[in-house]
Design a protein around this motif. Structure first.
Motif, short mmCIF file in Angstrom:
data_model
loop_
_atom_site.label_atom_id
_atom_site.label_comp_id
_atom_site.label_asym_id
_atom_site.label_seq_id
_atom_site.Cartn_x
_atom_site.Cartn_y
_atom_site.Cartn_z
N ARG A 43 47.25 39.35 47.53
CA ARG A 43 46.26 38.55 46.82
C ARG A 43 44.96 39.32 46.62
O ARG A 43 43.87 38.77 46.68
CB ARG A 43 46.05 37.21 47.51
N LYS A 44 45.11 40.60 46.35
CA LYS A 44 43.96 41.46 46.02
C LYS A 44 43.76 41.45 44.50
O LYS A 44 44.73 41.50 43.75
CB LYS A 44 44.21 42.89 46.49
N ILE A 45 42.54 41.42 44.11
CA ILE A 45 42.20 41.40 42.69
C ILE A 45 42.11 42.84 42.19
O ILE A 45 41.26 43.61 42.63
CB ILE A 45 40.88 40.65 42.46
N ALA A 46 43.03 43.19 41.31
CA ALA A 46 43.06 44.54 40.75
C ALA A 46 42.05 44.68 39.62
O ALA A 46 41.36 45.69 39.50
CB ALA A 46 44.46 44.89 40.25
N ILE A 47 41.96 43.66 38.79
CA ILE A 47 41.06 43.66 37.64
C ILE A 47 40.47 42.26 37.50
O ILE A 47 41.19 41.27 37.61
CB ILE A 47 41.80 44.02 36.33
N ASN A 48 39.18 42.19 37.26
CA ASN A 48 38.54 40.91 36.97
C ASN A 48 37.58 41.11 35.80
O ASN A 48 36.64 41.88 35.89
CB ASN A 48 37.78 40.36 38.17
N LYS A 49 37.86 40.42 34.73
CA LYS A 49 36.99 40.47 33.56
C LYS A 49 36.45 39.08 33.28
O LYS A 49 37.00 38.32 32.49
CB LYS A 49 37.77 41.00 32.35
N GLY A 50 35.41 38.71 34.01
CA GLY A 50 34.68 37.50 33.68
C GLY A 50 34.83 36.30 34.60
O GLY A 50 34.05 35.35 34.48
N PHE A 51 35.83 36.27 35.48
CA PHE A 51 35.98 35.11 36.36
C PHE A 51 34.88 35.11 37.42
O PHE A 51 34.55 36.15 38.00
CB PHE A 51 37.34 35.10 37.05
#
Length: 88
Positions: A43-51
């Motif tokens: 449950r690691k975030i690899a990419i986050n664009k805007g959340f």
């Protein structure tokens, strides 16, 4: 892109891409122009664009609660003949 079945209806759209099947199990999440890529097991975030953090918390809770469903859907999508088992 394949929408993941069996998840609760929400503002978030969870999917897989066929080109990702060689990677560790992960989901792409989209909503209102925002996008994230999250590894399912860790449950690691690899990419986050805007959340925002609150939105990511909701998404991660869904992933935790429905991990078995997501893994099953990944298997059906990436290994439809079931000749390969992905314990990733």
């Amino acid at each position: 892109m394949a929408k993941i079945r069996g998840l609760p209806k929400s503002q978030y759209h969870y999917s897989f891409y066929a080109t990702d099947c060689r990677e560790t199990i992960h989901v792409h999440v989209k909503s209102q122009g925002k996008e994230a890529k999250i590894w399912v097991k860790t449950r690691k975030i690899a990419i986050n664009k805007g959340f925002r953090n609150l939105e990511l918390t909701e998404i991660l809770q869904t992933l935790a609660e429905y991990e078995a469903v997501i893994r099953h859907e990944w298997e059906l999508f990436c290994n439809p003949d079931n000749t390969i088992s992905t314990e990733r």
